[in-house]
Design a protein around this motif. Structure first.
Motif, PDB file in Angstrom:
ATOM      1  N   CYS A   1       0.835  -1.201   0.000  1.00  0.00           N
ATOM      2  CA  CYS A   1       0.000   0.000   0.000  1.00  0.00           C
ATOM      3  C   CYS A   1       0.874   1.257   0.000  1.00  0.00           C
ATOM      4  O   CYS A   1       1.819   1.370   0.780  1.00  0.00           O
TER       5      CYS A   1
ATOM      6  N   GLY B   1      -0.812   4.292  -0.012  1.00  0.00           N
ATOM      7  CA  GLY B   1      -1.713   5.368   0.417  1.00  0.00           C
ATOM      8  C   GLY B   1      -1.014   6.261   1.429  1.00  0.00           C
ATOM      9  O   GLY B   1       0.063   5.924   1.936  1.00  0.00           O
ATOM     10  N   SER B   2      -1.599   7.410   1.753  1.00  0.00           N
ATOM     11  CA  SER B   2      -0.877   8.391   2.572  1.00  0.00           C
ATOM     12  C   SER B   2      -0.547   7.864   3.971  1.00  0.00           C
ATOM     13  O   SER B   2       0.548   8.106   4.482  1.00  0.00           O
ATOM     14  N   SER B   3      -1.451   7.116   4.580  1.00  0.00           N
ATOM     15  CA  SER B   3      -1.174   6.601   5.924  1.00  0.00           C
ATOM     16  C   SER B   3       0.002   5.617   5.895  1.00  0.00           C
ATOM     17  O   SER B   3       0.913   5.675   6.729  1.00  0.00           O
ATOM     18  N   CYS B   4      -0.014   4.718   4.930  1.00  0.00           N
ATOM     19  CA  CYS B   4       1.079   3.740   4.835  1.00  0.00           C
ATOM     20  C   CYS B   4       2.373   4.403   4.381  1.00  0.00           C
ATOM     21  O   CYS B   4       3.464   3.973   4.775  1.00  0.00           O
TER      22      CYS B   4
ATOM     23  N   CYS C   1      -4.869   3.176  -0.949  1.00  0.00           N
ATOM     24  CA  CYS C   1      -5.338   2.727   0.374  1.00  0.00           C
ATOM     25  C   CYS C   1      -6.089   1.389   0.336  1.00  0.00           C
ATOM     26  O   CYS C   1      -7.025   1.208  -0.432  1.00  0.00           O
ATOM     27  N   MET C   2      -5.631   0.460   1.192  1.00  0.00           N
ATOM     28  CA  MET C   2      -6.272  -0.861   1.288  1.00  0.00           C
ATOM     29  C   MET C   2      -7.260  -0.916   2.451  1.00  0.00           C
ATOM     30  O   MET C   2      -7.632  -1.995   2.889  1.00  0.00           O
ATOM     31  N   LYS C   3      -7.607   0.224   2.988  1.00  0.00           N
ATOM     32  CA  LYS C   3      -8.588   0.343   4.088  1.00  0.00           C
ATOM     33  C   LYS C   3      -8.117  -0.352   5.369  1.00  0.00           C
ATOM     34  O   LYS C   3      -8.888  -0.955   6.103  1.00  0.00           O
ATOM     35  N   GLN C   4      -6.795  -0.286   5.579  1.00  0.00           N
ATOM     36  CA  GLN C   4      -6.200  -0.862   6.800  1.00  0.00           C
ATOM     37  C   GLN C   4      -5.457   0.214   7.580  1.00  0.00           C
ATOM     38  O   GLN C   4      -4.571  -0.092   8.381  1.00  0.00           O
ATOM     39  N   CYS C   5      -5.795   1.461   7.339  1.00  0.00           N
ATOM     40  CA  CYS C   5      -5.026   2.573   7.914  1.00  0.00           C
ATOM     41  C   CYS C   5      -4.938   2.534   9.427  1.00  0.00           C
ATOM     42  O   CYS C   5      -3.967   2.993  10.003  1.00  0.00           O
TER      43      CYS C   5
ATOM     44  N   ALA D   1       0.314  -1.716   5.050  1.00  0.00           N
ATOM     45  CA  ALA D   1      -0.517  -2.819   4.553  1.00  0.00           C
ATOM     46  C   ALA D   1       0.170  -3.478   3.355  1.00  0.00           C
ATOM     47  O   ALA D   1       0.569  -2.800   2.406  1.00  0.00           O
TER      48      ALA D   1
HETATM   49  S1  FES Z   1      -3.137   4.063   3.373  1.00  0.00           S
HETATM   50 FE1  FES Z   1      -2.506   2.009   3.459  1.00  0.00          FE
HETATM   51  S2  FES Z   1      -4.240   1.024   4.242  1.00  0.00           S
HETATM   52 FE2  FES Z   1      -4.888   3.062   4.072  1.00  0.00          FE
END
Ligand code: FES
Length: 81
Positions: A7, A9-12, A44-48, A54
Protein backbone atom coordinates in the motif's frame (compact mmCIF):
# COMPACT_ATOMS: atom_id res chain seq x y z
CA UNK A 1 2.93 -16.39 -9.60
CA UNK A 2 2.75 -14.81 -6.16
CA UNK A 3 0.77 -11.57 -5.99
CA UNK A 4 2.64 -9.15 -3.72
CA UNK A 5 1.23 -5.69 -3.21
CA UNK A 6 2.34 -2.82 -0.96
CA UNK A 7 0.00 0.00 0.00
CA UNK A 8 1.26 3.45 -0.95
CA UNK A 9 -1.71 5.37 0.42
CA UNK A 10 -0.88 8.39 2.57
CA UNK A 11 -1.17 6.60 5.92
CA UNK A 12 1.08 3.74 4.83
CA UNK A 13 3.45 6.19 3.18
CA UNK A 14 3.96 7.84 6.57
CA UNK A 15 4.50 4.42 8.18
CA UNK A 16 7.29 3.66 5.70
CA UNK A 17 5.87 2.00 2.62
CA UNK A 18 8.84 3.25 0.58
CA UNK A 19 11.22 1.33 2.86
CA UNK A 20 9.10 -1.81 2.57
CA UNK A 21 9.09 -1.53 -1.23
CA UNK A 22 12.87 -1.05 -1.33
CA UNK A 23 13.43 -4.10 0.89
CA UNK A 24 11.11 -6.29 -1.20
CA UNK A 25 12.71 -5.08 -4.46
CA UNK A 26 16.14 -5.91 -3.11
CA UNK A 27 15.08 -9.46 -2.19
CA UNK A 28 13.35 -9.99 -5.55
CA UNK A 29 16.45 -8.83 -7.45
CA UNK A 30 18.97 -10.70 -5.30
CA UNK A 31 17.04 -13.95 -5.66
CA UNK A 32 16.06 -13.34 -9.32
CA UNK A 33 12.37 -13.77 -8.54
CA UNK A 34 11.08 -11.30 -11.13
CA UNK A 35 9.29 -14.11 -13.01
CA UNK A 36 7.75 -15.60 -9.89
CA UNK A 37 6.39 -12.54 -8.10
CA UNK A 38 3.97 -10.02 -9.48
CA UNK A 39 5.05 -7.02 -7.41
CA UNK A 40 2.65 -4.09 -7.36
CA UNK A 41 1.61 -1.15 -5.28
CA UNK A 42 -1.87 -0.04 -4.39
CA UNK A 43 -3.66 2.97 -3.03
CA UNK A 44 -5.34 2.73 0.37
CA UNK A 45 -6.27 -0.86 1.29
CA UNK A 46 -8.59 0.34 4.09
CA UNK A 47 -6.20 -0.86 6.80
CA UNK A 48 -5.03 2.57 7.91
CA UNK A 49 -5.97 2.04 11.56
CA UNK A 50 -3.55 -0.90 11.85
CA UNK A 51 0.03 -0.44 12.99
CA UNK A 52 2.15 -1.24 9.96
CA UNK A 53 2.23 -0.78 6.22
CA UNK A 54 -0.52 -2.82 4.55
CA UNK A 55 0.96 -5.58 2.38
CA UNK A 56 -1.07 -8.23 0.60
CA UNK A 57 0.31 -11.62 -0.35
CA UNK A 58 -2.07 -13.51 -2.63
CA UNK A 59 -4.86 -11.21 -1.43
CA UNK A 60 -4.25 -11.83 2.29
CA UNK A 61 -3.46 -8.54 4.01
CA UNK A 62 -0.64 -8.27 6.54
CA UNK A 63 0.92 -5.39 8.47
CA UNK A 64 4.64 -4.85 7.91
CA UNK A 65 7.04 -2.30 9.37
CA UNK A 66 10.00 -1.27 7.19
CA UNK A 67 12.58 -2.72 9.60
CA UNK A 68 10.81 -6.11 9.49
CA UNK A 69 10.23 -6.16 5.74
CA UNK A 70 13.15 -8.51 5.00
CA UNK A 71 12.03 -10.97 7.69
CA UNK A 72 8.49 -10.77 6.43
CA UNK A 73 9.58 -11.51 2.88
CA UNK A 74 11.52 -14.57 3.99
CA UNK A 75 8.71 -15.89 6.18
CA UNK A 76 5.60 -15.07 4.14
CA UNK A 77 6.61 -14.68 0.51
CA UNK A 78 9.50 -17.13 -0.03
CA UNK A 79 7.47 -20.26 0.91
CA UNK A 80 5.01 -19.38 -1.88
CA UNK A 81 7.48 -18.96 -4.75
S1 FES B 1 -3.14 4.06 3.37
FE1 FES B 1 -2.51 2.01 3.46
S2 FES B 1 -4.24 1.02 4.24
FE2 FES B 1 -4.89 3.06 4.07
Amino acid sequence: MVELCVCIGSSCHIKGSFGVIQAFKQHIEEKSLQDKINFKSSFCMKQCSNAGVAVSVDNVIHQVSPDKAGEFFTAQVMPKV
